[in-house]
Design an enzyme around this catalytic site. Structure first.
Site, PDB file in Angstrom:
ATOM      1  N   TYR A   1       0.823  -1.221   0.000  1.00 54.53           N
ATOM      2  CA  TYR A   1       0.000   0.000   0.000  1.00 54.53           C
ATOM      3  C   TYR A   1       0.851   1.263   0.000  1.00 54.53           C
ATOM      4  O   TYR A   1       0.442   2.285  -0.558  1.00 54.53           O
ATOM      5  CB  TYR A   1      -1.006  -0.022   1.167  1.00 54.53           C
TER       6      TYR A   1
ATOM      7  N   HIS B   1     -14.552   0.956  -0.920  1.00 51.86           N
ATOM      8  CA  HIS B   1     -13.456   0.037  -0.567  1.00 51.86           C
ATOM      9  C   HIS B   1     -12.355   0.746   0.206  1.00 51.86           C
ATOM     10  O   HIS B   1     -11.252   0.222   0.315  1.00 51.86           O
ATOM     11  CB  HIS B   1     -12.881  -0.609  -1.836  1.00 51.86           C
TER      12      HIS B   1
ATOM     13  N   CYS C   1      -1.247   3.496  17.301  1.00 47.96           N
ATOM     14  CA  CYS C   1      -2.405   4.320  16.983  1.00 47.96           C
ATOM     15  C   CYS C   1      -2.270   5.641  17.738  1.00 47.96           C
ATOM     16  O   CYS C   1      -1.988   5.632  18.954  1.00 47.96           O
ATOM     17  CB  CYS C   1      -3.677   3.597  17.430  1.00 47.96           C
TER      18      CYS C   1
ATOM     19  N   CYS D   1      -5.156   5.487  20.709  1.00 50.04           N
ATOM     20  CA  CYS D   1      -5.107   4.526  21.839  1.00 50.04           C
ATOM     21  C   CYS D   1      -3.698   4.012  22.105  1.00 50.04           C
ATOM     22  O   CYS D   1      -3.455   3.344  23.110  1.00 50.04           O
ATOM     23  CB  CYS D   1      -6.046   3.349  21.571  1.00 50.04           C
TER      24      CYS D   1
ATOM     25  N   SER E   1     -14.724  -4.360 -14.030  1.00 49.83           N
ATOM     26  CA  SER E   1     -14.867  -5.666 -14.702  1.00 49.83           C
ATOM     27  C   SER E   1     -16.085  -6.430 -14.207  1.00 49.83           C
ATOM     28  O   SER E   1     -16.422  -7.483 -14.722  1.00 49.83           O
ATOM     29  CB  SER E   1     -13.605  -6.513 -14.466  1.00 49.83           C
TER      30      SER E   1
ATOM     31  N   LEU F   1     -13.781  -0.694 -21.313  1.00 50.51           N
ATOM     32  CA  LEU F   1     -12.914  -0.959 -22.473  1.00 50.51           C
ATOM     33  C   LEU F   1     -13.357  -2.219 -23.187  1.00 50.51           C
ATOM     34  O   LEU F   1     -13.252  -2.349 -24.400  1.00 50.51           O
ATOM     35  CB  LEU F   1     -11.465  -1.101 -21.983  1.00 50.51           C
TER      36      LEU F   1
ATOM     37  N   ALA G   1     -12.009   5.281 -21.164  1.00 53.11           N
ATOM     38  CA  ALA G   1     -12.844   6.206 -20.383  1.00 53.11           C
ATOM     39  C   ALA G   1     -12.528   7.663 -20.681  1.00 53.11           C
ATOM     40  O   ALA G   1     -13.423   8.515 -20.668  1.00 53.11           O
ATOM     41  CB  ALA G   1     -12.649   5.909 -18.900  1.00 53.11           C
TER      42      ALA G   1
HETATM   43  C1  BV8 Z   1     -17.973  -8.685   1.124  1.00 53.48           C
HETATM   44  C2  BV8 Z   1      -9.580  -2.833  -1.910  1.00 53.48           C
HETATM   45  C3  BV8 Z   1     -19.318  -9.554   2.854  1.00 53.48           C
HETATM   46  C4  BV8 Z   1      -8.253  -3.411  -2.072  1.00 53.48           C
HETATM   47  C5  BV8 Z   1     -11.054  -4.299  -3.064  1.00 53.48           C
HETATM   48  C6  BV8 Z   1     -18.389 -15.530  -4.567  1.00 53.48           C
HETATM   49  C7  BV8 Z   1     -19.423 -14.920  -5.241  1.00 53.48           C
HETATM   50  C8  BV8 Z   1     -19.766 -13.594  -4.969  1.00 53.48           C
HETATM   51  C9  BV8 Z   1     -19.049 -12.860  -4.030  1.00 53.48           C
HETATM   52  C10 BV8 Z   1     -18.020 -13.480  -3.393  1.00 53.48           C
HETATM   53  C11 BV8 Z   1     -17.678 -14.809  -3.646  1.00 53.48           C
HETATM   54  N1  BV8 Z   1     -16.635 -15.121  -2.855  1.00 53.48           N
HETATM   55  C12 BV8 Z   1     -16.292 -14.030  -2.110  1.00 53.48           C
HETATM   56  C13 BV8 Z   1     -17.145 -13.054  -2.429  1.00 53.48           C
HETATM   57  C14 BV8 Z   1     -17.181 -11.731  -1.890  1.00 53.48           C
HETATM   58  C15 BV8 Z   1     -16.028 -10.918  -2.451  1.00 53.48           C
HETATM   59  C16 BV8 Z   1     -15.973 -10.970  -3.969  1.00 53.48           C
HETATM   60  O1  BV8 Z   1     -16.716 -10.291  -4.632  1.00 53.48           O
HETATM   61  N2  BV8 Z   1     -15.052 -11.779  -4.498  1.00 53.48           N
HETATM   62  C17 BV8 Z   1     -14.974 -11.895  -5.935  1.00 53.48           C
HETATM   63  C18 BV8 Z   1     -13.501 -11.943  -6.347  1.00 53.48           C
HETATM   64  C19 BV8 Z   1     -15.729 -13.129  -6.360  1.00 53.48           C
HETATM   65  N3  BV8 Z   1     -16.312  -9.576  -2.040  1.00 53.48           N
HETATM   66  C20 BV8 Z   1     -15.899  -9.166  -0.853  1.00 53.48           C
HETATM   67  O2  BV8 Z   1     -15.207  -9.834  -0.107  1.00 53.48           O
HETATM   68  C21 BV8 Z   1     -16.395  -7.800  -0.416  1.00 53.48           C
HETATM   69  N4  BV8 Z   1     -16.932  -7.906   0.887  1.00 53.48           N
HETATM   70  O3  BV8 Z   1     -18.567  -9.313   0.292  1.00 53.48           O
HETATM   71  O4  BV8 Z   1     -18.263  -8.687   2.439  1.00 53.48           O
HETATM   72  C22 BV8 Z   1     -19.518  -9.335   4.296  1.00 53.48           C
HETATM   73  C23 BV8 Z   1     -20.809  -9.335   4.768  1.00 53.48           C
HETATM   74  C24 BV8 Z   1     -21.020  -9.147   6.121  1.00 53.48           C
HETATM   75  C25 BV8 Z   1     -19.942  -8.961   6.964  1.00 53.48           C
HETATM   76  C26 BV8 Z   1     -18.644  -8.949   6.475  1.00 53.48           C
HETATM   77  C27 BV8 Z   1     -18.420  -9.149   5.121  1.00 53.48           C
HETATM   78  C28 BV8 Z   1     -15.276  -6.798  -0.345  1.00 53.48           C
HETATM   79  C29 BV8 Z   1     -14.693  -6.577  -1.709  1.00 53.48           C
HETATM   80  C30 BV8 Z   1     -13.683  -5.448  -1.621  1.00 53.48           C
HETATM   81  C31 BV8 Z   1     -12.301  -5.988  -1.861  1.00 53.48           C
HETATM   82  N5  BV8 Z   1     -11.370  -4.873  -1.951  1.00 53.48           N
HETATM   83  N6  BV8 Z   1     -10.309  -3.206  -3.067  1.00 53.48           N
HETATM   84  C32 BV8 Z   1      -7.416  -2.513  -2.900  1.00 53.48           C
HETATM   85  O5  BV8 Z   1      -7.926  -1.816  -3.802  1.00 53.48           O
HETATM   86  O6  BV8 Z   1      -6.226  -2.510  -2.631  1.00 53.48           O
HETATM   87  S1  BV8 Z   1     -11.676  -4.874  -4.514  1.00 53.48           S
HETATM   88  C33 BV8 Z   1     -10.594  -4.478  -5.727  1.00 53.48           C
HETATM   89  O7  BV8 Z   1     -11.095  -5.098  -6.885  1.00 53.48           O
HETATM   90  C34 BV8 Z   1     -10.463  -3.006  -6.064  1.00 53.48           C
HETATM   91  O8  BV8 Z   1     -11.415  -2.230  -5.377  1.00 53.48           O
HETATM   92  C35 BV8 Z   1     -10.761  -2.890  -7.508  1.00 53.48           C
HETATM   93  O9  BV8 Z   1     -11.541  -1.792  -7.799  1.00 53.48           O
HETATM   94  C36 BV8 Z   1     -11.516  -4.117  -7.699  1.00 53.48           C
HETATM   95  C37 BV8 Z   1     -11.229  -4.701  -9.038  1.00 53.48           C
HETATM   96  O10 BV8 Z   1     -12.326  -4.470  -9.687  1.00 53.48           O
HETATM   97  P1  BV8 Z   1     -12.357  -3.337 -10.814  1.00 53.48           P
HETATM   98  O11 BV8 Z   1     -12.353  -2.004 -10.194  1.00 53.48           O
HETATM   99  O12 BV8 Z   1     -13.484  -3.708 -11.666  1.00 53.48           O
HETATM  100  O13 BV8 Z   1     -10.982  -3.468 -11.567  1.00 53.48           O
HETATM  101  P2  BV8 Z   1     -10.569  -4.570 -12.614  1.00 53.48           P
HETATM  102  O14 BV8 Z   1      -9.108  -4.438 -12.818  1.00 53.48           O
HETATM  103  O15 BV8 Z   1     -11.148  -5.891 -12.202  1.00 53.48           O
HETATM  104  O16 BV8 Z   1     -11.326  -4.140 -13.954  1.00 53.48           O
HETATM  105  C38 BV8 Z   1     -10.953  -2.963 -14.617  1.00 53.48           C
HETATM  106  C39 BV8 Z   1     -11.908  -2.792 -15.779  1.00 53.48           C
HETATM  107  O17 BV8 Z   1     -11.577  -1.568 -16.438  1.00 53.48           O
HETATM  108  C40 BV8 Z   1     -11.794  -3.893 -16.821  1.00 53.48           C
HETATM  109  O18 BV8 Z   1     -13.086  -4.328 -17.183  1.00 53.48           O
HETATM  110  C41 BV8 Z   1     -11.115  -3.205 -18.016  1.00 53.48           C
HETATM  111  O19 BV8 Z   1     -11.625  -3.671 -19.245  1.00 53.48           O
HETATM  112  C42 BV8 Z   1     -11.524  -1.765 -17.811  1.00 53.48           C
HETATM  113  N7  BV8 Z   1     -10.562  -0.788 -18.330  1.00 53.48           N
HETATM  114  C43 BV8 Z   1      -9.212  -0.890 -18.354  1.00 53.48           C
HETATM  115  N8  BV8 Z   1      -8.703   0.246 -18.898  1.00 53.48           N
HETATM  116  C44 BV8 Z   1      -9.754   1.054 -19.202  1.00 53.48           C
HETATM  117  C45 BV8 Z   1     -10.935   0.399 -18.839  1.00 53.48           C
HETATM  118  N9  BV8 Z   1     -12.147   0.944 -19.025  1.00 53.48           N
HETATM  119  C46 BV8 Z   1     -12.198   2.174 -19.578  1.00 53.48           C
HETATM  120  N10 BV8 Z   1     -11.108   2.866 -19.957  1.00 53.48           N
HETATM  121  C47 BV8 Z   1      -9.875   2.342 -19.793  1.00 53.48           C
HETATM  122  N11 BV8 Z   1      -8.791   3.039 -20.180  1.00 53.48           N
END
Ligand code: BV8
Length: 222
Positions: free
Chosen positions: A52, A103, A130, A133, A171, A196, A213
């Site tokens: 980070y 997030h 912290c 605390c 995505s 994209l 974008a």
């Molecule tokens: C929760 C912080 C419940 C970190 C992030 C099975 C099924 C369904 C859900 C789940 C499952 N198993 C587990 C889960 C839940 C899980 C999940 O969804 N997993 C997925 C992988 C299946 N989700 C969670 O755990 C969430 N919490 O569900 O909690 C709960 C309930 C009660 C009590 C407690 C808990 C929490 C999810 C958050 C995780 N943290 N970020 C960090 O950033 O360092 S997520 C992380 O992924 C980032 O935020 C990032 O944004 C994200 C990736 O997604 P995108 O933003 O879409 O980025 P990506 O690269 O994937 O895509 C980019 C897109 O842009 C592409 O499509 C590309 O084509 C396009 N692109 C590229 N260039 C361009 C463009 N478009 C336009 N112009 C361009 N130039």
């Protein structure tokens, strides 16, 4: 018109920030489970802090692009709720007034013991006390996989009350954000995706605008 916009890593790609998807599930050469889960942080807090710290520096060196600026301008003309999955501050630096970081943010630090939040220093290390605390429970104020995203009630309400929902640069792989279009569509909200290429949840949208974008968002947000 009431609009809710969700952005993902793709909106910051042309600002030079790595997306999750482009690196085949490796993030800046790290496995997601190692750097974006509570278990990964518990196992190797120094690795996660380094991850980070590097992303915080990359985000600070990046500039908002035309897509960020177009959304800031849109907010001056419509009732816009801007939700982002991104942890960078490019929307704020483009002038968006009220960004909902579901997030978390790279610029935030959180005490896992008492819940105190403060501006993250450029470099954070395991055991940093912290300021409230004093306990060595400092972590990035980031929502990792398996943790509850922030501001969900406000987001669901905004989706319910919107005339239009737009997802930009995501995505559609990560929930609950990936479920916003289906939630909105079921309530009769018009849904458009600007990406994209086709997202994993493309079928949930009425319309799709394909392209970078920095071109598609200014054209769409008129
Ligand atoms: C929760 C912080 C419940 C970190 C992030 C099975 C099924 C369904 C859900 C789940 C499952 N198993 C587990 C889960 C839940 C899980 C999940 O969804 N997993 C997925 C992988 C299946 N989700 C969670 O755990 C969430 N919490 O569900 O909690 C709960 C309930 C009660 C009590 C407690 C808990 C929490 C999810 C958050 C995780 N943290 N970020 C960090 O950033 O360092 S997520 C992380 O992924 C980032 O935020 C990032 O944004 C994200 C990736 O997604 P995108 O933003 O879409 O980025 P990506 O690269 O994937 O895509 C980019 C897109 O842009 C592409 O499509 C590309 O084509 C396009 N692109 C590229 N260039 C361009 C463009 N478009 C336009 N112009 C361009 N130039």
């Amino acid at each position: 018109m009431r609009i809710t916009v969700l952005t993902g890593a793709g909106i910051s790609a042309e600002s030079g920030l790595a997306t999750f998807r482009a690196s085949d599930g490796l993030w800046e050469s790290h496995r997601i489970t190692d750097v974006a889960t509570p278990e990964g942080f518990a196992a190797d807090p120094a690795l996660v802090h380094r991850f980070y710290t590097m992303r915080r520096a990359n985000a600070a060196a990046a500039q908002p692009n035309a897509a960020h600026l177009a959304l800031a301008d849109l907010a001056r003309r419509h009732d816009l709720t801007l939700v982002t999955q991104n942890v960078d501050d490019l929307h704020e630096r483009a002038g968006s007034p009220d960004v909902i970081h579901m997030h978390g943010t790279l610029t935030g630090a959180l005490c896992a013991a008492c819940g105190h939040r403060w501006p993250a220093p450029p470099v954070m290390c395991p055991g940093d006390p912290c300021p409230a605390c004093g306990r060595p429970a400092t972590r990035p104020d980031i929502v990792w996989f398996g943790e509850m995203p922030y501001h969900m009630e406000r987001i669901w309400n905004a989706l319910d009350q919107s005339d239009l929902f737009a997802a930009i640069g995501t995505s559609g792989n990560v929930y609950p954000a990936a479920g916003f279009a289906q939630h909105a569509r079921r309530r009769g909200v018009e849904c458009v995706e600007l990406n994209l290429d086709a997202s994993a949840n493309a079928r949930d949208f009425h319309h799709r605008i394909t392209g970078p974008a920095s071109r598609t968002v200014p054209e769409w947000a008129v």
